[in-house]
Enzyme design. Structure first.
Site, short mmCIF file in Angstrom:
data_model
loop_
_atom_site.label_atom_id
_atom_site.label_comp_id
_atom_site.label_asym_id
_atom_site.label_seq_id
_atom_site.Cartn_x
_atom_site.Cartn_y
_atom_site.Cartn_z
CG HIS A 181 13.68 43.03 32.52
ND1 HIS A 181 15.00 42.96 32.85
CD2 HIS A 181 13.64 43.24 31.18
CE1 HIS A 181 15.75 43.12 31.76
NE2 HIS A 181 14.94 43.29 30.74
CG ASP A 185 15.73 49.81 25.45
OD1 ASP A 185 16.91 50.11 25.31
OD2 ASP A 185 15.35 48.94 26.27
O1 PAF Z 1 14.60 45.21 24.81
C1 PAF Z 1 14.89 44.00 24.68
O2 PAF Z 1 15.20 43.30 25.63
C2 PAF Z 1 14.85 43.37 23.31
O3 PAF Z 1 15.27 44.27 22.32
C3 PAF Z 1 13.48 42.75 22.94
C4 PAF Z 1 12.41 43.80 22.84
C5 PAF Z 1 13.10 41.71 23.98
C6 PAF Z 1 13.58 42.05 21.59
O4 PAF Z 1 14.54 41.05 21.59
#
Ligand code: PAF
Length: 282
Positions: A37, A152
């Protein structure tokens, strides 16, 4: 860094920034932040004047309510992790702020069937919930750029489809997968693995890379079968290993007929579902 919980406060701040010709980058998250992140936030900071990170555990994307209850909520830690990035705004709303009219509204976005295979086949309704919340967040934040991780793969492909079909005025930036030293893709779930499983979980990336090296010499059926075998060791139990067209997410049979090919997998280990992917051709 400002911590906001109200949607209209975020919308107003962005309007003010845009009126000054400042660019806005947005990183949606569900918290429990890790280095993956943080790399998205750093990239967004490089490319925009203002960066907003949302932290919202979205109930509509959990088809298993127990999974929703168990999902880590670590806002204080997340804020500490974000401080060095100098992110401008952290938006951490309540459920009622995101879904003031109930959580059914906006859940019927057409995902063109991209939500039915791989992860979608095992988690019915999951991607509708993801698309619903990302659309709602984009409406609130109205960013110039949206940052998502390649980890993802199906998720970002579906969000790109939504952006294209709804003509949303945002550019999506997909950032590379961050990996632990042994190749395990970083995920908030990795902390739930035993230390032995975690150190052996490099087998997933090793199998993906091996699929790439075999693309020109083996049939797709062969690569898949060998990958499923290599992933069925110790505590690892593969759910699927699929070689798909990167645009349609449909399984392919002949690599020479596709320009964009991705291997995607999901594997259970210690009761944790791990997903990963690797681009084989682009
Ligand atoms: O990947 C994630 O953390 C979630 O699916 C997201 C994109 C924040 C949506 O809730």
């Amino acid at each position: 860094m400002q911590l906001l919980s109200k949607a209209d406060e975020v919308t107003t701040l962005v309007q003010v920034a845009k009126s000054k010709n400042l660019s806005v980058g947005f990183v949606p998250t569900m918290g429990a932040l890790h280095k993956g992140h943080i790399s998205l936030v750093r990239r967004a900071k490089k490319e925009n004047d203002i960066v907003i990170v949302s932290i919202f555990v979205n109930p509509t994307q959990f088809n298993d309510k127990k999974d929703l209850e168990k999902y880590p909520r670590t806002l204080d830690q997340d804020i500490q992790a974000l401080k060095p990035t100098k992110v401008d705004i952290v938006f951490a709303p309540d459920v009622s702020e995101i879904y003031p009219d109930g959580d059914k509204k906006g859940s019927e976005i057409d995902l063109g069937g991209l939500d039915k295979m791989m992860e979608g086949a095992f988690r019915p309704g999951h991607f509708n919930g993801v698309a619903q919340v990302v659309k709602r967040l984009l409406d609130i934040v109205n960013p110039d750029r949206l940052y998502m991780g390649q980890k993802d793969f199906q998720q970002f492909t579906i969000i790109q489809h939504m952006i294209d079909t709804l003509h949303l005025p945002v550019h999506m930036v997909v950032c590379p997968i961050m990996r632990e030293e042994n190749g395990l893709a970083m995920s908030s779930r990795n902390v739930r693995l035993t230390s032995t499983t975690r150190s052996n979980a490099g087998i997933i990336y090793k199998t993906l890379k091996s699929a790439k090296s075999k693309l020109k010499t083996h049939t797709i059926g062969n690569i898949n079968a060998e990958a499923m075998k290599s992933l069925s060791t110790g505590p690892f139990e593969p759910v699927y290993f699929e070689i798909v067209d990167g645009n349609t997410l449909q399984p392919i049979h002949d690599a020479s007929k596709h320009d964009y090919i991705v291997a995607c997998t999901a594997v259970w280990a210690d009761g944790v579902r791990l997903i990963d992917n690797h681009i084989l051709k682009s």
